[in-house]
Design an enzyme around this catalytic site. Structure first.
Site, PDB file in Angstrom:
ATOM      1  N   GLY A 154      51.351  40.347  44.124  1.00 34.38           N
ATOM      2  CA  GLY A 154      51.707  40.791  45.112  1.00 34.38           C
ATOM      3  C   GLY A 154      52.175  42.341  45.635  1.00 34.38           C
ATOM      4  O   GLY A 154      52.708  43.009  46.397  1.00 34.38           O
ATOM      5  N   THR A 155      51.345  43.202  44.965  1.00 40.08           N
ATOM      6  CA  THR A 155      51.106  44.642  44.761  1.00 40.08           C
ATOM      7  C   THR A 155      49.977  45.158  46.164  1.00 40.08           C
ATOM      8  O   THR A 155      50.687  46.242  47.616  1.00 40.08           O
ATOM      9  CB  THR A 155      50.491  45.740  44.268  1.00 40.08           C
ATOM     10  OG1 THR A 155      49.062  44.899  43.559  1.00 40.08           O
ATOM     11  CG2 THR A 155      51.409  45.472  42.559  1.00 40.08           C
ATOM     12  N   ASN A 156      49.185  43.657  46.700  1.00 40.42           N
ATOM     13  CA  ASN A 156      48.601  44.666  47.480  1.00 40.42           C
ATOM     14  C   ASN A 156      49.805  43.460  49.290  1.00 40.42           C
ATOM     15  O   ASN A 156      50.007  44.847  49.489  1.00 40.42           O
ATOM     16  CB  ASN A 156      47.175  43.143  47.428  1.00 40.42           C
ATOM     17  CG  ASN A 156      46.276  43.678  47.211  1.00 40.42           C
ATOM     18  OD1 ASN A 156      45.590  44.471  47.668  1.00 40.42           O
ATOM     19  ND2 ASN A 156      46.099  43.450  45.991  1.00 40.42           N
ATOM     20  N   ILE A 204      42.797  27.305  47.157  1.00 44.90           N
ATOM     21  CA  ILE A 204      41.869  26.771  47.546  1.00 44.90           C
ATOM     22  C   ILE A 204      42.289  26.587  48.825  1.00 44.90           C
ATOM     23  O   ILE A 204      42.689  25.019  49.005  1.00 44.90           O
ATOM     24  CB  ILE A 204      40.462  25.870  47.030  1.00 44.90           C
ATOM     25  CG1 ILE A 204      39.995  26.666  46.012  1.00 44.90           C
ATOM     26  CG2 ILE A 204      38.984  26.232  48.038  1.00 44.90           C
ATOM     27  CD1 ILE A 204      39.294  27.940  45.516  1.00 44.90           C
ATOM     28  N   LEU A 205      42.208  27.191  50.165  1.00 42.29           N
ATOM     29  CA  LEU A 205      41.928  26.014  51.465  1.00 42.29           C
ATOM     30  C   LEU A 205      41.348  24.718  52.115  1.00 42.29           C
ATOM     31  O   LEU A 205      40.130  25.647  51.488  1.00 42.29           O
ATOM     32  CB  LEU A 205      42.234  27.124  52.758  1.00 42.29           C
ATOM     33  CG  LEU A 205      43.269  28.289  52.021  1.00 42.29           C
ATOM     34  CD1 LEU A 205      43.506  29.295  53.474  1.00 42.29           C
ATOM     35  CD2 LEU A 205      45.120  27.752  52.305  1.00 42.29           C
ATOM     36  N   ASN A 260      40.104  37.279  53.201  1.00 39.60           N
ATOM     37  CA  ASN A 260      40.396  37.672  51.505  1.00 39.60           C
ATOM     38  C   ASN A 260      40.641  38.478  51.141  1.00 39.60           C
ATOM     39  O   ASN A 260      39.250  39.287  51.717  1.00 39.60           O
ATOM     40  CB  ASN A 260      40.066  36.178  51.145  1.00 39.60           C
ATOM     41  CG  ASN A 260      40.293  36.140  49.544  1.00 39.60           C
ATOM     42  OD1 ASN A 260      41.274  36.741  48.922  1.00 39.60           O
ATOM     43  ND2 ASN A 260      39.354  35.810  48.662  1.00 39.60           N
ATOM     44  N   HIS A 291      38.245  39.610  47.412  1.00 37.47           N
ATOM     45  CA  HIS A 291      37.966  39.673  46.445  1.00 37.47           C
ATOM     46  C   HIS A 291      37.921  40.929  45.272  1.00 37.47           C
ATOM     47  O   HIS A 291      37.541  41.641  45.914  1.00 37.47           O
ATOM     48  CB  HIS A 291      36.764  39.540  46.855  1.00 37.47           C
ATOM     49  CG  HIS A 291      36.235  38.216  45.938  1.00 37.47           C
ATOM     50  ND1 HIS A 291      36.614  37.062  44.658  1.00 37.47           N
ATOM     51  CD2 HIS A 291      35.279  38.298  44.478  1.00 37.47           C
ATOM     52  CE1 HIS A 291      35.646  36.748  43.712  1.00 37.47           C
ATOM     53  NE2 HIS A 291      35.174  38.096  43.619  1.00 37.47           N
TER      54      HIS A 291
HETATM   55  C1  GRF Z   1      43.419  41.574  43.144  1.00 38.19           C
HETATM   56  O1  GRF Z   1      42.901  42.319  42.364  1.00 38.19           O
HETATM   57  C2  GRF Z   1      42.790  40.758  44.404  1.00 38.19           C
HETATM   58  O2  GRF Z   1      42.097  40.888  44.494  1.00 38.19           O
HETATM   59  C3  GRF Z   1      42.776  39.456  43.691  1.00 38.19           C
HETATM   60  O3  GRF Z   1      44.017  39.046  42.858  1.00 38.19           O
HETATM   61  C4  GRF Z   1      44.718  40.325  42.400  1.00 38.19           C
HETATM   62  C5  GRF Z   1      45.583  40.393  43.406  1.00 38.19           C
HETATM   63  O4  GRF Z   1      46.616  41.152  42.812  1.00 38.19           O
HETATM   64  N1  GRF Z   1      42.498  38.475  44.535  1.00 38.19           N
HETATM   65  P1  GRF Z   1      48.448  41.857  43.233  1.00 38.19           P
HETATM   66  O5  GRF Z   1      48.736  39.841  43.033  1.00 38.19           O
HETATM   67  O6  GRF Z   1      48.079  42.159  44.703  1.00 38.19           O
HETATM   68  O7  GRF Z   1      48.841  42.613  42.835  1.00 38.19           O
END
Ligand code: GRF
Length: 189
Positions: free
Chosen positions: A12-14, A86-87, A101, A103
Site C-alpha cells: 500500500g505505498t501507492n 481480476i474484477l 489501475n 501497472h
Molecule cells: C505497484 O508496483 C503497482 O504497479 C503494482 O503493484 C505495486 C503496488 O505497490 N500493480 P504498493 O502496494 O502500492 O507498494
C-alpha cells in the site's frame, strides 16, 4: 467532495502516496472514503492508521459480487493500487469509466494475464528493453487493456535487475498516480 475507494492487495505505498497527496492538496476536493483488500496485507494497517474505513473481502470467485454489494453508492472513483484480483465483466461494465489501475510497465507492453509484480520487470529486462515505466489506465474487462490516462518512463541501465527496476518504477508511480487521479476526477460526468 469526491469519494475514492482504493482496492489493494499489498503493502500500500501507492495508497499512502494518494492519502498524502489529498492532505497536501495535490489531489483536490477528494477523500479516500474506503479501502478494500482482497487478502491480509500491510495496506490495511495503513488505512487503519490514517483513520480510513477498511475491510477485507476474501479473493476468489464471489469477490466482485461482494464488492458490488459493499461499495457505497456515492463512490466517484475506484482506484486499484497494487490490487491483484481480476474484477468481473459485469462489475467493470457497470463502473465503466470510474475504475483506474496502475501497472508497472509501459502498456501495452508487458501487460495481460499473469503479468504482475517481479515477473513484469524480469520480462522487461530479458527482452532487452532500453526503458520501462508505469501506466495508469481505465479498467475494462480486458486485462490491462483500457484507455491509457498517464505514463511515466524510466531508463534501464546496463546493470539493471528486476529488483532495481521495480524500485525505480515504484518511484515513477508515486509521481504519475496522483496526477492521473486528479485528471480523472476533473473529467466532467
Ligand atoms: C505497484 O508496483 C503497482 O504497479 C503494482 O503493484 C505495486 C503496488 O505497490 N500493480 P504498493 O502496494 O502500492 O507498494
Amino acid at each position: 467532495m469526491k469519494n475514492i475507494v482504493v482496492l489493494i492487495s499489498g503493502s500500500g505505498t501507492n495508497l499512502q502516496r494518494i492519502i498524502n497527496c489529498i492532505d497536501s492538496g495535490e489531489i483536490s476536493n477528494a477523500k479516500v472514503s474506503l479501502v478494500i483488500a482482497d487478502r491480509e496485507c500491510y495496506g490495511l494497517k495503513r488505512a487503519e492508521e490514517n483513520n480510513i474505513d477498511n475491510m477485507l473481502i476474501p479473493r476468489g470467485k464471489g469477490f466482485s459480487d461482494e464488492l458490488e454489494k459493499l461499495l457505497p453508492d456515492d463512490t466517484d472513483l475506484i482506484v486499484l493500487a497494487g490490487f491483484l484480483s481480476i474484477l468481473s465483466k459485469d462489475f467493470t461494465e457497470k463502473w465503466n469509466g470510474k475504475i483506474i489501475n496502475i501497472h508497472p510497465s509501459l502498456l501495452p507492453k508487458f501487460g495481460g494475464k499473469g503479468m504482475y509484480g517481479t515477473k513484469v520487470h524480469q520480462s522487461v529486462i530479458e527482452a532487452g528493453e532500453k526503458e520501462s515505466g508505469a501506466t495508469v489506465h481505465f479498467v475494462t474487462s480486458g486485462i490491462d487493456e483500457g484507455e491509457i490516462i498517464l505514463q511515466g518512463k524510466v531508463r534501464i541501465e546496463a546493470n539493471e535487475n528486476a529488483e532495481t527496476l521495480a524500485e525505480k518504477v515504484h518511484q515513477i508511480e508515486y509521481e504519475i498516480f496522483p496526477k492521473a487521479i486528479e485528471k480523472v476526477l476533473k473529467i466532467p460526468l
